[in-house]
Design a protein around this motif. Sequence first.
Motif, PDB file in Angstrom:
ATOM      1  N   ALA A 101     -52.452  94.460 -29.652  1.00 22.18           N
ATOM      2  CA  ALA A 101     -53.480  93.420 -29.732  1.00 22.18           C
ATOM      3  C   ALA A 101     -54.503  93.487 -28.610  1.00 22.18           C
ATOM      4  CB  ALA A 101     -52.824  92.044 -29.758  1.00 22.18           C
ATOM      5  N   LEU A 102     -54.071  93.796 -27.392  1.00 22.73           N
ATOM      6  CA  LEU A 102     -55.008  93.789 -26.273  1.00 22.73           C
ATOM      7  C   LEU A 102     -56.051  94.888 -26.381  1.00 22.73           C
ATOM      8  CD1 LEU A 102     -52.708  92.879 -23.246  1.00 22.73           C
ATOM      9  CD2 LEU A 102     -54.115  91.377 -24.669  1.00 22.73           C
ATOM     10  N   GLU A 103     -55.803  95.903 -27.208  1.00 21.09           N
ATOM     11  CA  GLU A 103     -56.803  96.945 -27.443  1.00 21.09           C
ATOM     12  C   GLU A 103     -58.038  96.381 -28.138  1.00 21.09           C
ATOM     13  OE1 GLU A 103     -54.904  99.977 -29.713  1.00 21.09           O
ATOM     14  OE2 GLU A 103     -53.224 100.188 -28.318  1.00 21.09           O
ATOM     15  N   HIS A 104     -57.907  95.208 -28.733  1.00 20.86           N
ATOM     16  CA  HIS A 104     -59.003  94.593 -29.480  1.00 20.86           C
ATOM     17  C   HIS A 104     -59.865  93.693 -28.600  1.00 20.86           C
ATOM     18  CE1 HIS A 104     -57.509  95.665 -33.625  1.00 20.86           C
ATOM     19  NE2 HIS A 104     -56.460  95.945 -32.866  1.00 20.86           N
ATOM     20  N   VAL A 105     -59.433  93.424 -27.370  1.00 21.45           N
ATOM     21  CA  VAL A 105     -60.167  92.514 -26.485  1.00 21.45           C
ATOM     22  C   VAL A 105     -61.249  93.272 -25.732  1.00 21.45           C
ATOM     23  CG1 VAL A 105     -59.989  90.926 -24.541  1.00 21.45           C
ATOM     24  CG2 VAL A 105     -58.144  91.027 -26.236  1.00 21.45           C
ATOM     25  N   TRP A 106     -62.478  92.790 -25.848  1.00 23.07           N
ATOM     26  CA  TRP A 106     -63.616  93.408 -25.163  1.00 23.07           C
ATOM     27  C   TRP A 106     -63.827  92.809 -23.781  1.00 23.07           C
ATOM     28  CZ3 TRP A 106     -68.308  92.202 -23.001  1.00 23.07           C
ATOM     29  CH2 TRP A 106     -69.204  93.276 -22.804  1.00 23.07           C
ATOM     30  N   GLY A 107     -63.540  91.510 -23.664  1.00 27.24           N
ATOM     31  CA  GLY A 107     -63.764  90.853 -22.381  1.00 27.24           C
ATOM     32  C   GLY A 107     -63.224  89.439 -22.364  1.00 27.24           C
ATOM     33  N   TYR A 108     -63.419  88.771 -21.227  1.00 34.02           N
ATOM     34  CA  TYR A 108     -62.902  87.419 -21.021  1.00 34.02           C
ATOM     35  C   TYR A 108     -63.967  86.528 -20.383  1.00 34.02           C
ATOM     36  CZ  TYR A 108     -58.272  89.449 -21.813  1.00 34.02           C
ATOM     37  OH  TYR A 108     -57.178  90.092 -22.365  1.00 34.02           O
ATOM     38  N   ASP A 137     -72.103  70.172 -32.269  1.00 34.71           N
ATOM     39  CA  ASP A 137     -73.098  70.938 -31.512  1.00 34.71           C
ATOM     40  C   ASP A 137     -72.765  70.956 -30.021  1.00 34.71           C
ATOM     41  OD1 ASP A 137     -74.462  71.239 -33.897  1.00 34.71           O
ATOM     42  OD2 ASP A 137     -75.837  69.571 -33.498  1.00 34.71           O
ATOM     43  N   TYR A 138     -72.899  72.121 -29.404  1.00 38.16           N
ATOM     44  CA  TYR A 138     -72.707  72.326 -27.959  1.00 38.16           C
ATOM     45  C   TYR A 138     -71.264  72.044 -27.504  1.00 38.16           C
ATOM     46  CZ  TYR A 138     -77.738  71.662 -28.479  1.00 38.16           C
ATOM     47  OH  TYR A 138     -79.034  71.723 -28.919  1.00 38.16           O
ATOM     48  N   SER A 139     -70.316  72.097 -28.421  1.00 30.92           N
ATOM     49  CA  SER A 139     -68.932  71.750 -28.078  1.00 30.92           C
ATOM     50  C   SER A 139     -68.166  72.905 -27.445  1.00 30.92           C
ATOM     51  CB  SER A 139     -68.176  71.273 -29.328  1.00 30.92           C
ATOM     52  OG  SER A 139     -68.127  72.298 -30.318  1.00 30.92           O
ATOM     53  N   ALA A 140     -68.818  74.051 -27.244  1.00 29.77           N
ATOM     54  CA  ALA A 140     -68.136  75.211 -26.653  1.00 29.77           C
ATOM     55  C   ALA A 140     -68.961  75.803 -25.508  1.00 29.77           C
ATOM     56  CB  ALA A 140     -67.863  76.274 -27.709  1.00 29.77           C
ATOM     57  N   PRO A 141     -69.139  75.067 -24.406  1.00 32.64           N
ATOM     58  CA  PRO A 141     -69.794  75.671 -23.232  1.00 32.64           C
ATOM     59  C   PRO A 141     -69.003  76.894 -22.766  1.00 32.64           C
ATOM     60  CG  PRO A 141     -69.609  73.281 -22.982  1.00 32.64           C
ATOM     61  CD  PRO A 141     -68.759  73.664 -24.162  1.00 32.64           C
ATOM     62  N   ILE A 142     -69.722  77.926 -22.340  1.00 28.60           N
ATOM     63  CA  ILE A 142     -69.043  79.162 -21.961  1.00 28.60           C
ATOM     64  C   ILE A 142     -69.849  79.903 -20.895  1.00 28.60           C
ATOM     65  CG2 ILE A 142     -70.096  80.423 -23.892  1.00 28.60           C
ATOM     66  CD1 ILE A 142     -67.483  82.071 -24.068  1.00 28.60           C
ATOM     67  N   ALA A 143     -69.146  80.426 -19.915  1.00 29.28           N
ATOM     68  CA  ALA A 143     -69.756  81.256 -18.877  1.00 29.28           C
ATOM     69  C   ALA A 143     -69.920  82.681 -19.410  1.00 29.28           C
ATOM     70  CB  ALA A 143     -68.865  81.240 -17.633  1.00 29.28           C
ATOM     71  N   PRO A 144     -70.637  83.551 -18.694  1.00 28.58           N
ATOM     72  CA  PRO A 144     -70.796  84.936 -19.146  1.00 28.58           C
ATOM     73  C   PRO A 144     -69.453  85.644 -19.350  1.00 28.58           C
ATOM     74  CG  PRO A 144     -72.389  84.451 -17.443  1.00 28.58           C
ATOM     75  CD  PRO A 144     -71.458  83.273 -17.507  1.00 28.58           C
ATOM     76  N   ILE A 145     -69.441  86.561 -20.298  1.00 27.99           N
ATOM     77  CA  ILE A 145     -68.236  87.321 -20.613  1.00 27.99           C
ATOM     78  C   ILE A 145     -68.136  88.523 -19.683  1.00 27.99           C
ATOM     79  CG2 ILE A 145     -67.073  88.686 -22.393  1.00 27.99           C
ATOM     80  CD1 ILE A 145     -68.517  86.887 -24.464  1.00 27.99           C
ATOM     81  N   HIS A 146     -66.965  88.694 -19.083  1.00 30.15           N
ATOM     82  CA  HIS A 146     -66.700  89.833 -18.205  1.00 30.15           C
ATOM     83  C   HIS A 146     -65.990  90.921 -19.000  1.00 30.15           C
ATOM     84  CE1 HIS A 146     -67.432  87.818 -14.203  1.00 30.15           C
ATOM     85  NE2 HIS A 146     -67.421  86.787 -15.037  1.00 30.15           N
ATOM     86  N   PRO A 147     -66.533  92.145 -19.053  1.00 32.51           N
ATOM     87  CA  PRO A 147     -65.860  93.226 -19.784  1.00 32.51           C
ATOM     88  C   PRO A 147     -64.470  93.489 -19.222  1.00 32.51           C
ATOM     89  CG  PRO A 147     -68.116  93.838 -19.243  1.00 32.51           C
ATOM     90  CD  PRO A 147     -67.823  92.578 -18.486  1.00 32.51           C
ATOM     91  N   VAL A 148     -63.522  93.724 -20.119  1.00 32.86           N
ATOM     92  CA  VAL A 148     -62.152  93.965 -19.693  1.00 32.86           C
ATOM     93  C   VAL A 148     -62.047  95.245 -18.855  1.00 32.86           C
ATOM     94  CG1 VAL A 148     -61.427  95.298 -21.722  1.00 32.86           C
ATOM     95  CG2 VAL A 148     -59.769  93.895 -20.500  1.00 32.86           C
ATOM     96  N   ALA A 149     -62.991  96.151 -19.043  1.00 33.75           N
ATOM     97  CA  ALA A 149     -62.994  97.377 -18.245  1.00 33.75           C
ATOM     98  C   ALA A 149     -63.168  97.072 -16.761  1.00 33.75           C
ATOM     99  CB  ALA A 149     -64.111  98.302 -18.723  1.00 33.75           C
ATOM    100  N   GLU A 150     -63.750  95.908 -16.442  1.00 31.54           N
ATOM    101  CA  GLU A 150     -63.971  95.528 -15.048  1.00 31.54           C
ATOM    102  C   GLU A 150     -62.906  94.565 -14.521  1.00 31.54           C
ATOM    103  OE1 GLU A 150     -67.905  93.964 -14.808  1.00 31.54           O
ATOM    104  OE2 GLU A 150     -68.847  95.786 -15.621  1.00 31.54           O
ATOM    105  N   THR A 151     -62.344  93.739 -15.393  1.00 27.92           N
ATOM    106  CA  THR A 151     -61.406  92.707 -14.935  1.00 27.92           C
ATOM    107  C   THR A 151     -59.947  93.034 -15.219  1.00 27.92           C
ATOM    108  OG1 THR A 151     -61.471  91.483 -17.023  1.00 27.92           O
ATOM    109  CG2 THR A 151     -63.149  90.935 -15.371  1.00 27.92           C
ATOM    110  N   GLY A 152     -59.692  93.894 -16.193  1.00 32.83           N
ATOM    111  CA  GLY A 152     -58.331  94.037 -16.687  1.00 32.83           C
ATOM    112  C   GLY A 152     -57.973  92.843 -17.552  1.00 32.83           C
ATOM    113  N   HIS A 153     -56.730  92.825 -18.032  1.00 31.50           N
ATOM    114  CA  HIS A 153     -56.271  91.712 -18.861  1.00 31.50           C
ATOM    115  C   HIS A 153     -55.654  90.629 -17.991  1.00 31.50           C
ATOM    116  CE1 HIS A 153     -57.139  93.699 -22.644  1.00 31.50           C
ATOM    117  NE2 HIS A 153     -56.591  94.800 -22.155  1.00 31.50           N
ATOM    118  N   PHE A 154     -55.538  89.432 -18.556  1.00 31.36           N
ATOM    119  CA  PHE A 154     -55.090  88.277 -17.797  1.00 31.36           C
ATOM    120  C   PHE A 154     -53.720  87.814 -18.275  1.00 31.36           C
ATOM    121  CE2 PHE A 154     -59.532  88.416 -16.935  1.00 31.36           C
ATOM    122  CZ  PHE A 154     -59.687  87.868 -15.672  1.00 31.36           C
TER     123      PHE A 154
END
Length: 231
Positions: A101-108, A137-154
Amino acid sequence: MQFAIPPQPQAAVPVAGSDKVFPVHRIYCVGRNYVEHAKEMGGTGREAPFFFMKPADAVLPVPHGTTGEMPFPGMTNDLHHEIELVAALGKGGKNIPASAALEHVWGYAVGLDMTRRDLQGEAKKLGRPWCTGKGFDYSAPIAPIHPVAETGHFSKGTIRLDVNGATRQSSDVEKLIWNIAETIEHLSKYYELRAGDLIFTGTPAGVAAVAPGDLLEGAIEGLGELRVKII
């Protein structure tokens, strides 16, 4: 192909450290995925995961270093915050095993599942869908997505939300009842997942109401902060 009316703009979230954006296909959310939150909402421990959805254009992208502004929604007197780790998928599939499954994650990213709790509670009592309580409307505030290549998995890391400088929610991602891989496995049994899907993975205990003028400051270790003011 000729559209009968002009199509709406593609919902998208900034990519951290880049001028690129991540196109949003669908938003899936996991309910009651931390034990203490499950208990405060009337549940118990490791129950089978369940899911609900928000429209793709419910995202409220908040670039790093800025404070997003979320309008207080109508038809509610009880707007709640729910801080969450968000997994962004780079490829989809059906019946995905947890082992892959984690192979499908692009970022966090850091996200907020904002909830009209009074409407959700009334829907529960009547056995009706939660759409008006969760998918507005606007019910999902979100910060920028960090690529998993830079952060690893959590698999661990502190997750926190302060409101007007006072801590409301504080836990660790390792306390997820269903981890990210298991969540993807379960979710892909119900839907064919696609690149561009966002999965809000659940919130810790401490959800509570906010009001216009409140400043929400959320953070996840390794992903930075998300700041949102209710207006």
